[in-house]
Design a protein around this motif. Structure first.
Motif, short mmCIF file in Angstrom:
data_model
loop_
_atom_site.label_atom_id
_atom_site.label_comp_id
_atom_site.label_asym_id
_atom_site.label_seq_id
_atom_site.Cartn_x
_atom_site.Cartn_y
_atom_site.Cartn_z
N UNK A 325 53.80 -38.59 -16.15
CA UNK A 325 54.60 -37.45 -15.68
C UNK A 325 54.72 -36.39 -16.76
N UNK A 326 55.10 -36.81 -17.96
CA UNK A 326 55.30 -35.86 -19.06
C UNK A 326 54.02 -35.07 -19.32
N UNK A 327 52.89 -35.78 -19.39
CA UNK A 327 51.60 -35.13 -19.68
C UNK A 327 51.19 -34.17 -18.56
N UNK A 328 51.27 -34.62 -17.32
CA UNK A 328 50.86 -33.79 -16.19
C UNK A 328 51.78 -32.60 -16.01
N UNK A 329 53.08 -32.81 -16.21
CA UNK A 329 54.04 -31.73 -16.04
C UNK A 329 53.81 -30.64 -17.09
N UNK A 330 53.56 -31.04 -18.32
CA UNK A 330 53.31 -30.06 -19.37
C UNK A 330 52.02 -29.29 -19.10
N UNK A 331 51.02 -29.97 -18.57
CA UNK A 331 49.77 -29.30 -18.22
C UNK A 331 49.99 -28.25 -17.14
N UNK A 332 50.76 -28.59 -16.12
CA UNK A 332 51.01 -27.66 -15.02
C UNK A 332 51.87 -26.48 -15.49
N UNK A 333 52.82 -26.75 -16.38
CA UNK A 333 53.64 -25.67 -16.92
C UNK A 333 52.79 -24.69 -17.72
N UNK A 334 51.85 -25.21 -18.50
CA UNK A 334 50.97 -24.35 -19.28
C UNK A 334 50.13 -23.47 -18.35
N UNK A 335 49.57 -24.06 -17.30
CA UNK A 335 48.74 -23.31 -16.36
C UNK A 335 49.55 -22.21 -15.67
N UNK A 336 50.76 -22.55 -15.23
CA UNK A 336 51.57 -21.57 -14.52
C UNK A 336 52.07 -20.48 -15.47
N UNK A 337 52.44 -20.86 -16.68
CA UNK A 337 52.84 -19.88 -17.69
C UNK A 337 51.72 -18.89 -17.96
N UNK A 338 50.52 -19.42 -18.18
CA UNK A 338 49.37 -18.55 -18.48
C UNK A 338 49.06 -17.62 -17.31
N UNK A 339 49.23 -18.11 -16.11
CA UNK A 339 48.99 -17.30 -14.92
C UNK A 339 49.92 -16.08 -14.89
N UNK A 340 51.19 -16.31 -15.21
CA UNK A 340 52.15 -15.21 -15.22
C UNK A 340 51.86 -14.24 -16.37
N UNK A 341 51.65 -14.76 -17.56
CA UNK A 341 51.43 -13.91 -18.72
C UNK A 341 50.18 -13.05 -18.56
N UNK A 342 49.08 -13.66 -18.12
CA UNK A 342 47.83 -12.90 -17.95
C UNK A 342 47.96 -11.88 -16.82
N UNK A 343 48.66 -12.28 -15.75
CA UNK A 343 48.86 -11.35 -14.65
C UNK A 343 49.66 -10.13 -15.06
N UNK A 344 50.67 -10.32 -15.88
CA UNK A 344 51.47 -9.20 -16.37
C UNK A 344 50.68 -8.35 -17.35
N UNK A 345 49.87 -8.99 -18.18
CA UNK A 345 49.05 -8.24 -19.14
C UNK A 345 48.11 -7.27 -18.44
N UNK A 346 47.63 -7.65 -17.29
CA UNK A 346 46.70 -6.80 -16.55
C UNK A 346 47.32 -5.47 -16.14
N UNK A 347 48.66 -5.45 -16.04
CA UNK A 347 49.33 -4.20 -15.68
C UNK A 347 50.10 -3.62 -16.86
#
Length: 471
Positions: A325-347
């Motif tokens: 759980x800890x490993x998978x949850x951290x992986x998903x948080x990283x993916x979702x975080x990066x999605x938001x950060x990169x999406x905002x950078x585009x604008x």
């Protein structure tokens, strides 16, 4: 209303804050993909919904725990009857084991020093009741979680004095900021009883550095005051640097047999790391026997149900599950975080570099019409009502610089986050097209002086109020 108590009639819970207003507006018009596609998307809720499938899968594989059975026999009567406020030993053992695993087994915890509470909200308030008198104060680094004004102050009568941190160094805690806050408390005739930090930080999404932890320990040691480390996001660290618990730093400094050892306390919860805010599981950990005894007695006002303790003791005792759980949850948080950060950078919108939490600290200063909190409120209302996103303005977190916002990313599906980014992109493009001067306020003005002049009274007061219902 003279026949009611002052607690009932006072305006100190947080009903008038922008943070709370955002929640109210969302609840009036919540987004739904099919029923209300133009509704407001909730990006103000620090809730972790990314790993529910892992918990649900465990429940399906462990029907005895979910059905309150032991070796196939019902124990419903056993756990339905009275339990004292010390908690089930099996659950306390499992909880400290989980806390140790998150910290990489660099520290150990004694279940006898653990007090169970109905969430971190209850844990923080209980600690304040134990450590301070009405009219005394705790120092908190800014920006901080808006709900602390409710959790720490509303019923206890304790005051909060901000430790003002700046974007110039990534909002890190400094010796000068600590000293200034302590002096401000003295000028206000407030006796300082301690410092409270969140590590990882809410709303910054950053882990507190070893240097900051050392600075804090030295400060509270010199002042002979308490230090509360709220570590409810400790399992959400998805990138380097690693999370360092305050206990680890104390041990590295060989402070186990000193007075400061008993004046450092930890708050924890399963609301963020395990995504179970509705289960209302929080905890206080303290080396002070008197604090543990008093907090245990006070916990009778907010107990964790025996049914919850039984179920979670089985879940947290499953070492294979918790590791996965800890490993998978951290992986998903990283993916979702990066999605938001990169999406905002585009604008053209940047974020503070972060490595933990369920949110990003987003810099929209360039979108302000002026370097004021009035302009921040103007921008926030546009984002809320026109764009249809409920985000948290920095002023509600006591940030002293206009234009920062906390934006949550883990409480929604991937498609909803994509839609949120599409809405932001359309808003930014239309704004910049219609007004090329947006954000072009004079950079020649003194940021320090303009900041002071532009902070509304409700921000400057030490009693600004907010709430978040997920701790």
């Amino acid at each position: 209303m003279k026949w009611l108590s002052r607690k009932v009639t006072c305006n100190s819970h947080g009903q008038d804050s922008s943070y709370f207003l955002g929640w109210q507006e969302y609840e009036k018009n919540p987004y739904d993909e099919f029923q209300n596609p133009n509704g407001i998307i909730q990006m103000g809720l620090a809730e972790n919904q990314l790993s529910f499938h892992l918990s649900e899968s465990w429940l399906s594989r462990n029907p005895d725990a979910a059905g309150f059975k032991r070796d196939g026999e019902s124990i419903f009567k056993e756990i339905a009857l009275f339990q004292d406020y010390h908690g089930l030993p099996a659950f306390k053992n499992a909880l400290v084991g989980f806390m140790e695993k998150i910290r990489g087994h660099k520290v150990s915890f004694d279940p006898k020093k653990l007090v169970l509470t109905a969430g971190a909200t209850s844990a923080n308030e209980t600690l304040i009741f134990c450590l301070a008198e009405p009219g005394e104060a705790f120092l908190l680094p800014t920006p901080y979680y808006p709900g602390f004004d409710r959790d720490l102050k509303w019923r206890t009568g304790v005051e909060i004095v901000p430790i003002h941190c700046s974007s110039s160094n990534g909002f890190r805690i400094t010796q000068s900021a600590l000293d200034d806050a302590y002096k401000q408390a003295q000028k206000s005739n407030l006796s300082v009883k301690g410092v409270l930090i969140t590590n990882p930080s809410n709303p910054l999404g950053t882990t507190v550095s070893r240097e900051e932890l050392s600075l804090l320990i030295n400060f509270v040691s010199a002042k002979e005051i308490h230090l509360i480390s709220d570590e409810i996001y400790s399992g959400t660290v998805f990138d380097s640097p690693d999370f360092i618990s305050i206990v680890e730093e104390l041990k590295d400094k060989n402070l186990e047999d000193t007075d400061v050892w008993n004046r450092v306390h930890i708050v924890y919860s399963l609301s963020k790391d395990l995504g179970l805010p509705g289960f209302r599981v929080g905890a206080i950990y303290s080396n002070d026997e008197i604090v543990v005894a008093a907090a245990t007695k006070m916990s009778s006002f907010g107990l964790v149900s025996s049914q919850t303790q039984y179920l979670l003791s089985a879940m947290l005792s499953d070492k294979m599950f918790t590791s996965n759980y800890i490993a998978e949850n951290q992986k998903k948080l990283r993916e979702r975080h990066d999605m938001l950060v990169l999406g905002l950078q585009e604008v053209g919108i940047s974020c503070l570099k972060s490595n933990a939490g369920l949110f990003c600290w987003v810099d929209m200063r360039h979108l302000l019409s002026s370097n004021t909190f009035e302009a921040e409120m103007e921008l926030w209302k546009k984002i809320l009502y026109k764009v249809g996103l409920n985000v948290s303005p920095g002023s509600s977190c006591h940030c002293t610089e206009p234009g920062w916002f906390r934006v949550c990313f883990a409480n929604m599906g991937e498609e909803t986050l994509k839609l949120s980014l599409q809405r932001i992109k359309a808003f930014v493009e239309s704004t910049m097209t219609s007004n090329n001067d947006v954000g072009a306020y004079s950079q020649r003005q003194s940021p320090r002086n303009s900041r002071r002049r532009s902070i509304p009274n409700w921000v400057l007061r030490l009693s600004s109020h907010d709430r978040e219902s997920d701790r």
